[in-house]
Scaffold this active site. Structure first.
Site, PDB file in Angstrom:
ATOM      1  CB  ALA A 112      -7.184  -2.856   6.046  1.00 28.98           C
TER       2      ALA A 112
ATOM      3  CD1 TRP B  94      -2.750   1.512   0.462  1.00 30.38           C
ATOM      4  CD2 TRP B  94      -2.096   1.868   2.573  1.00 30.38           C
ATOM      5  NE1 TRP B  94      -3.515   2.523   0.980  1.00 30.38           N
ATOM      6  CE2 TRP B  94      -3.137   2.767   2.267  1.00 30.38           C
ATOM      7  CE3 TRP B  94      -1.532   1.904   3.849  1.00 30.38           C
ATOM      8  CZ2 TRP B  94      -3.612   3.686   3.195  1.00 30.38           C
ATOM      9  CZ3 TRP B  94      -2.014   2.815   4.763  1.00 30.38           C
ATOM     10  CH2 TRP B  94      -3.045   3.694   4.432  1.00 30.38           C
TER      11      TRP B  94
ATOM     12  CE  LYS C  18     -10.298   0.010   3.413  1.00 30.43           C
ATOM     13  NZ  LYS C  18      -9.877   0.771   2.291  1.00 30.43           N
TER      14      LYS C  18
ATOM     15  CG  ASP D  70      -2.142  -2.601   7.409  1.00 29.09           C
ATOM     16  OD1 ASP D  70      -3.250  -2.588   7.980  1.00 29.09           O
ATOM     17  OD2 ASP D  70      -1.797  -1.748   6.566  1.00 29.09           O
TER      18      ASP D  70
HETATM   19  C1  LMR Z   1      -6.997   1.932  -0.602  1.00 25.39           C
HETATM   20  O1  LMR Z   1      -5.919   1.312  -0.617  1.00 25.39           O
HETATM   21  O2  LMR Z   1      -7.589   2.280  -1.635  1.00 25.39           O
HETATM   22  C2  LMR Z   1      -7.650   2.236   0.714  1.00 25.39           C
HETATM   23  O3  LMR Z   1      -6.932   1.677   1.752  1.00 25.39           O
HETATM   24  C3  LMR Z   1      -7.934   3.682   0.890  1.00 25.39           C
HETATM   25  C4  LMR Z   1      -6.722   4.502   1.179  1.00 25.39           C
HETATM   26  O4  LMR Z   1      -6.738   5.198   2.198  1.00 25.39           O
HETATM   27  O5  LMR Z   1      -5.765   4.461   0.405  1.00 25.39           O
END
Ligand code: LMR
Length: 394
Positions: A210, A127, A243, A208
């Site tokens: 999510a 991410w 989420k 992590d």
């Molecule tokens: C994403 O990866 O799209 C989500 O986790 C939203 C974000 O905050 O980036």
């Protein structure tokens, strides 16, 4: 003073959100930011969330401050949801945070307090905000191979090779389930091999998580986190409720630190409280209270699980539908991985210029690295996307 400020690098995901909003085309398709949408393109307030909010409006008698760590009842229900009592609660310190991002940020700050020279090993890719926050905090980032771009699955051998020189002074950041952005996940045998490495090297794992409930099911998605938690002396877990409870804007997250010995918990807790105080004082409470209400009421919890399961199955159907349609149009099985991946995302393997072509010519928005939010599709748009992918020569 303020004229000294320089432009900050644009966040890939949020920049795309802004472009999408500004696009006047009625056929536009948002497959960018990780937000679940139903068949009508709506991100619904879940039934159990509505019910819990109604009760809160009636029952709540005060909006005064809670504690720096947030409501302990929230930490208790969330740690049960994640860990199902596989770790003695007395070894756990926990603080509520503003969303999963807040938990990630506080975790990075905590490890920096513990070791100012810490290196954090992150999957390549990960991410983008992981890397961005680490850079902002001046923490050294080391990439480990994760994704085999040829067969679009985990490159486990590459990952283990790149982790060979991790030390007891380092942290390894892992995605508990539904890897963002690739959608490719370790199996439990691979997790066990990784745990053996973590224990041999003595590094600190951080998970992590999510997307619990978006991959293979609530318990299945927590299986790796539970396995790690019950096998290593210390662990950080950054969890998000955005989420799986659909409460994105309420900013509801939890950071858990599992200590080796019960005697260490209070110092860790004190450090986590201190970090909350420095950054925002008291964490947001409304979302945390909704989650606590739902998870402590049998009927509401059952309804939440049922609706979450509908969302999960919807995403699996869309995955299969897209893989089938692409197989039909391309005459090959090279997109079969889409049905194998889990969670909201798959990285489909393309170049930024082809992603741009999809945006300019077809009003299809996905992140420049080819990350696709499956939950942004519906039964009709699956065909539109598949045709555009083939037309763009992906
Ligand atoms: C994403 O990866 O799209 C989500 O986790 C939203 C974000 O905050 O980036």
């Amino acid at each position: 003073m303020l004229n000294n400020l320089k432009e900050q690098p644009k966040d890939k995901i949020l920049g795309l959100m802004a472009l999408y909003r500004a696009d006047p085309r009625s056929t536009k398709l948002d497959l960018g930011v990780g937000v679940y949408k139903n068949d009508e393109g709506v991100t619904p307030v879940m039934r159990a969330v509505k019910a819990a909010e109604r009760i809160l409006v009636e029952e709540q008698t005060s909006k005064s401050y809670v504690g720096l760590a947030g409501d302990p009842a929230f930490a208790a229900v969330m740690s049960d949801l994640l860990l199902e009592k596989c770790v003695d609660r007395a070894r756990m310190a926990a603080v509520a945070t503003p969303g999963g991002t807040g938990a990630v940020r506080q975790a990075f700050e905590l490890i920096k307090l513990a070791n100012s020279d810490v290196r954090v090993f992150v999957s390549d890719p990960t991410w983008p905000n992981h890397v961005s926050i680490l850079g902002y905090l001046g923490i050294t980032v080391v990439n480990y191979r994760y994704f085999d771009t040829e067969n679009r699955a985990v490159d486990f051998d590459g990952m283990m090779e790149d982790l060979a020189d991790i030390t007891a002074q380092d942290v390894i950041l892992l995605h508990g389930c539904c890897h963002n952005p690739t959608g490719a996940n370790l199996n439990l045998t691979q997790w066990q091999t990784l745990i053996d490495l973590i224990n041999e090297k003595g590094c600190l794992p951080m998970i992590d998580i999510a997307y619990q409930g978006f991959g293979d099911g609530l318990d299945e998605d927590a299986a790796a986190t539970r396995l790690v938690a019950s096998s290593v002396p210390q662990l950080l877990i950054a969890a998000s409720c955005s989420k799986n409870f659909g409460i994105y804007r309420e900013r509801t997250g939890l950071l858990i630190a599992i200590n080796e010995n019960i005697g260490e918990t209070s110092v860790t807790q004190g450090n986590m409280n201190h970090l909350n105080r420095q950054n925002f004082s008291f964490p947001p409470d409304h979302g945390a209270r909704i989650v606590t209400k739902i998870l402590t009421d049998d009927a509401m919890k059952a309804d939440w699980i049922a609706e979450l399961e509908e969302m999960r199955l919807d995403m699996l159907t869309l995955r299969q539908g897209l893989a089938d349609e692409l197989q039909r149009l391309s005459g090959s099985n090279r997109f079969g991985f889409i049905a194998e991946h889990r969670g909201m995302f798959s990285q489909i393997g393309t170049t930024p210029d082809k992603v741009e072509k999809l945006r300019v010519e077809h009003a299809i928005y996905m992140v420049g690295d080819g990350r696709l939010n499956i939950a942004g599709l519906n039964a009709n748009s699956v065909r539109v996307l598949a045709e555009a992918i083939i037309e763009a020569g992906i």
